[in-house]
Design a protein around this motif. Structure first.
Motif, PDB file in Angstrom:
ATOM      1  N   SER A   1     -36.119 -37.098  61.244  1.00 40.35           N
ATOM      2  CA  SER A   1     -36.445 -37.253  59.819  1.00 40.35           C
ATOM      3  C   SER A   1     -37.051 -38.632  59.608  1.00 40.35           C
ATOM      4  O   SER A   1     -36.332 -39.600  59.345  1.00 40.35           O
ATOM      5  CB  SER A   1     -35.185 -37.108  58.964  1.00 40.35           C
ATOM      6  N   PRO A   2     -38.365 -38.748  59.741  1.00 39.79           N
ATOM      7  CA  PRO A   2     -38.997 -40.070  59.698  1.00 39.79           C
ATOM      8  C   PRO A   2     -39.089 -40.652  58.294  1.00 39.79           C
ATOM      9  O   PRO A   2     -39.178 -39.929  57.307  1.00 39.79           O
ATOM     10  CB  PRO A   2     -40.394 -39.795  60.241  1.00 39.79           C
ATOM     11  N   ALA A   3     -39.065 -41.975  58.238  1.00 33.09           N
ATOM     12  CA  ALA A   3     -39.337 -42.715  57.009  1.00 33.09           C
ATOM     13  C   ALA A   3     -40.764 -43.241  57.145  1.00 33.09           C
ATOM     14  O   ALA A   3     -41.008 -44.207  57.858  1.00 33.09           O
ATOM     15  CB  ALA A   3     -38.349 -43.860  56.851  1.00 33.09           C
ATOM     16  N   ILE A   4     -41.683 -42.556  56.490  1.00 36.64           N
ATOM     17  CA  ILE A   4     -43.100 -42.912  56.582  1.00 36.64           C
ATOM     18  C   ILE A   4     -43.495 -43.667  55.323  1.00 36.64           C
ATOM     19  O   ILE A   4     -43.147 -43.259  54.216  1.00 36.64           O
ATOM     20  CB  ILE A   4     -43.980 -41.654  56.742  1.00 36.64           C
ATOM     21  N   SER A   5     -44.227 -44.766  55.511  1.00 36.63           N
ATOM     22  CA  SER A   5     -44.730 -45.512  54.363  1.00 36.63           C
ATOM     23  C   SER A   5     -46.194 -45.848  54.586  1.00 36.63           C
ATOM     24  O   SER A   5     -46.699 -45.756  55.704  1.00 36.63           O
ATOM     25  CB  SER A   5     -43.900 -46.780  54.134  1.00 36.63           C
ATOM     26  N   LYS A   6     -46.874 -46.235  53.521  1.00 39.41           N
ATOM     27  CA  LYS A   6     -48.292 -46.603  53.590  1.00 39.41           C
ATOM     28  C   LYS A   6     -48.407 -48.109  53.784  1.00 39.41           C
ATOM     29  O   LYS A   6     -47.666 -48.885  53.185  1.00 39.41           O
ATOM     30  CB  LYS A   6     -49.019 -46.215  52.308  1.00 39.41           C
ATOM     31  N   LEU A   7     -49.346 -48.516  54.615  1.00 39.49           N
ATOM     32  CA  LEU A   7     -49.624 -49.920  54.858  1.00 39.49           C
ATOM     33  C   LEU A   7     -51.077 -50.172  54.512  1.00 39.49           C
ATOM     34  O   LEU A   7     -51.968 -49.477  55.018  1.00 39.49           O
ATOM     35  CB  LEU A   7     -49.358 -50.278  56.325  1.00 39.49           C
ATOM     36  N   LYS A   8     -51.318 -51.133  53.651  1.00 37.80           N
ATOM     37  CA  LYS A   8     -52.688 -51.503  53.301  1.00 37.80           C
ATOM     38  C   LYS A   8     -53.215 -52.472  54.348  1.00 37.80           C
ATOM     39  O   LYS A   8     -52.537 -53.433  54.716  1.00 37.80           O
ATOM     40  CB  LYS A   8     -52.727 -52.148  51.918  1.00 37.80           C
ATOM     41  N   VAL A   9     -54.418 -52.204  54.821  1.00 34.19           N
ATOM     42  CA  VAL A   9     -55.056 -53.041  55.830  1.00 34.19           C
ATOM     43  C   VAL A   9     -56.252 -53.718  55.183  1.00 34.19           C
ATOM     44  O   VAL A   9     -57.147 -53.042  54.658  1.00 34.19           O
ATOM     45  CB  VAL A   9     -55.508 -52.202  57.049  1.00 34.19           C
ATOM     46  N   PHE A  10     -56.262 -55.048  55.227  1.00 32.77           N
ATOM     47  CA  PHE A  10     -57.334 -55.835  54.632  1.00 32.77           C
ATOM     48  C   PHE A  10     -58.181 -56.473  55.729  1.00 32.77           C
ATOM     49  O   PHE A  10     -57.706 -56.684  56.845  1.00 32.77           O
ATOM     50  CB  PHE A  10     -56.747 -56.931  53.731  1.00 32.77           C
ATOM     51  N   SER A  11     -59.413 -56.774  55.411  1.00 34.38           N
ATOM     52  CA  SER A  11     -60.273 -57.432  56.395  1.00 34.38           C
ATOM     53  C   SER A  11     -59.734 -58.831  56.675  1.00 34.38           C
ATOM     54  O   SER A  11     -59.008 -59.412  55.864  1.00 34.38           O
ATOM     55  CB  SER A  11     -61.711 -57.487  55.895  1.00 34.38           C
ATOM     56  N   ARG A  12     -60.098 -59.346  57.847  1.00 36.73           N
ATOM     57  CA  ARG A  12     -59.657 -60.682  58.240  1.00 36.73           C
ATOM     58  C   ARG A  12     -60.645 -61.242  59.239  1.00 36.73           C
ATOM     59  O   ARG A  12     -61.440 -60.514  59.832  1.00 36.73           O
ATOM     60  CB  ARG A  12     -58.253 -60.642  58.850  1.00 36.73           C
ATOM     61  N   GLY A  13     -60.549 -62.533  59.440  1.00 38.37           N
ATOM     62  CA  GLY A  13     -61.402 -63.182  60.430  1.00 38.37           C
ATOM     63  C   GLY A  13     -60.842 -62.988  61.822  1.00 38.37           C
ATOM     64  O   GLY A  13     -59.767 -62.415  62.020  1.00 38.37           O
ATOM     65  N   ASN A  14     -61.561 -63.490  62.797  1.00 37.68           N
ATOM     66  CA  ASN A  14     -61.152 -63.405  64.193  1.00 37.68           C
ATOM     67  C   ASN A  14     -59.963 -64.339  64.423  1.00 37.68           C
ATOM     68  O   ASN A  14     -60.097 -65.561  64.340  1.00 37.68           O
ATOM     69  CB  ASN A  14     -62.327 -63.791  65.093  1.00 37.68           C
ATOM     70  N   VAL A  15     -58.800 -63.779  64.727  1.00 35.26           N
ATOM     71  CA  VAL A  15     -57.585 -64.586  64.897  1.00 35.26           C
ATOM     72  C   VAL A  15     -57.598 -65.395  66.188  1.00 35.26           C
ATOM     73  O   VAL A  15     -56.762 -66.271  66.374  1.00 35.26           O
ATOM     74  CB  VAL A  15     -56.303 -63.717  64.817  1.00 35.26           C
ATOM     75  N   GLU A  16     -58.545 -65.128  67.084  1.00 29.79           N
ATOM     76  CA  GLU A  16     -58.679 -65.935  68.292  1.00 29.79           C
ATOM     77  C   GLU A  16     -59.334 -67.275  67.976  1.00 29.79           C
ATOM     78  O   GLU A  16     -59.173 -68.243  68.704  1.00 29.79           O
ATOM     79  CB  GLU A  16     -59.520 -65.189  69.341  1.00 29.79           C
ATOM     80  N   LYS A  17     -60.084 -67.327  66.870  1.00 28.34           N
ATOM     81  CA  LYS A  17     -60.842 -68.538  66.535  1.00 28.34           C
ATOM     82  C   LYS A  17     -60.172 -69.388  65.467  1.00 28.34           C
ATOM     83  O   LYS A  17     -60.463 -70.576  65.363  1.00 28.34           O
ATOM     84  CB  LYS A  17     -62.245 -68.148  66.073  1.00 28.34           C
ATOM     85  N   ALA A  18     -59.327 -68.779  64.668  1.00 27.69           N
ATOM     86  CA  ALA A  18     -58.684 -69.515  63.578  1.00 27.69           C
ATOM     87  C   ALA A  18     -57.412 -68.785  63.165  1.00 27.69           C
ATOM     88  O   ALA A  18     -57.243 -67.598  63.462  1.00 27.69           O
ATOM     89  CB  ALA A  18     -59.646 -69.625  62.396  1.00 27.69           C
ATOM     90  N   PRO A  19     -56.516 -69.467  62.459  1.00 21.70           N
ATOM     91  CA  PRO A  19     -55.319 -68.766  61.964  1.00 21.70           C
ATOM     92  C   PRO A  19     -55.708 -67.564  61.098  1.00 21.70           C
ATOM     93  O   PRO A  19     -56.743 -67.573  60.429  1.00 21.70           O
ATOM     94  CB  PRO A  19     -54.607 -69.841  61.132  1.00 21.70           C
ATOM     95  N   GLU A  20     -54.857 -66.545  61.138  1.00 20.33           N
ATOM     96  CA  GLU A  20     -55.156 -65.326  60.390  1.00 20.33           C
ATOM     97  C   GLU A  20     -55.248 -65.607  58.892  1.00 20.33           C
ATOM     98  O   GLU A  20     -54.404 -66.267  58.309  1.00 20.33           O
ATOM     99  CB  GLU A  20     -54.075 -64.273  60.644  1.00 20.33           C
ATOM    100  N   LYS A  21     -56.318 -65.077  58.300  1.00 22.94           N
ATOM    101  CA  LYS A  21     -56.504 -65.189  56.858  1.00 22.94           C
ATOM    102  C   LYS A  21     -57.050 -63.852  56.369  1.00 22.94           C
ATOM    103  O   LYS A  21     -58.177 -63.477  56.686  1.00 22.94           O
ATOM    104  CB  LYS A  21     -57.475 -66.321  56.519  1.00 22.94           C
ATOM    105  N   ARG A  22     -56.222 -63.108  55.635  1.00 26.27           N
ATOM    106  CA  ARG A  22     -56.623 -61.794  55.132  1.00 26.27           C
ATOM    107  C   ARG A  22     -57.411 -61.943  53.833  1.00 26.27           C
ATOM    108  O   ARG A  22     -57.085 -62.771  52.998  1.00 26.27           O
ATOM    109  CB  ARG A  22     -55.402 -60.928  54.865  1.00 26.27           C
TER     110      ARG A  22
END
Length: 150
Positions: A75-96
């Motif tokens: 009996s799974p608990a499924i939820s929605k996750l919003k995915v926003f664009s972001r820059g390349n995390v290899e080059k800079a800290p993540e910023k959504r």
């Protein structure tokens, strides 16, 4: 008189999850069970059809091996996750960019023991390890690459 050994509901769910995973994979892929289980349940070897359309079908290994940690849920608990664009995390800290919604995806809430992630870390980035969630209610398997969490 003492009681006999018992099988729990989770044992039945785990077995059904294994059956579901096997049904969802291509028939010519090879799923090998790991016993005893120390955080990895299966290794998976990927094959492709050698000569499509040939009279006798053969399948060639691609040399690709994937390790799987399987978690089965009835009996799974499924939820929605919003995915926003972001820059390349290899080059800079993540910023959504909260103004740029890329997608909404269904997710399963699941906790893992830290020791499972330590095992993945010790295996190294060259060995893919997937957490596969076998959702028995919806008859589907979803996965995430655990290497990305280390």
């Amino acid at each position: 008189m003492s009681e006999a050994k018992k099988q729990s509901e989770q044992h039945l769910i785990d077995r059904a999850g294994q059956d579901l995973l096997r049904r969802k994979l291509p028939k010519h892929w090879v799923l090998r069970e790991y016993r005893p289980d120390y955080g990895l349940d299966f290794s998976l070897e990927v094959f492709r059809e050698d000569a499509p359309g040939a009279r006798v079908r053969t399948y060639e290994t691609l040399g690709e091996h994937i390790f799987i940690q399987l978690k089965s849920i009835g009996s799974p608990a499924i939820s929605k996750l919003k995915v926003f664009s972001r820059g390349n995390v290899e080059k800079a800290p993540e910023k959504r960019n909260q103004d740029d919604l890329v997608a909404e995806i269904e997710t399963y809430a699941f906790s893992l023991e830290t020791s499972e992630l330590v095992t993945v870390e010790r295996m190294g980035v060259g060995v893919p390890v997937l957490l596969v969630v076998a959702d028995l209610l919806n008859e589907r398997c979803s996965f995430v690459c655990l290497n990305d969490y280390v």
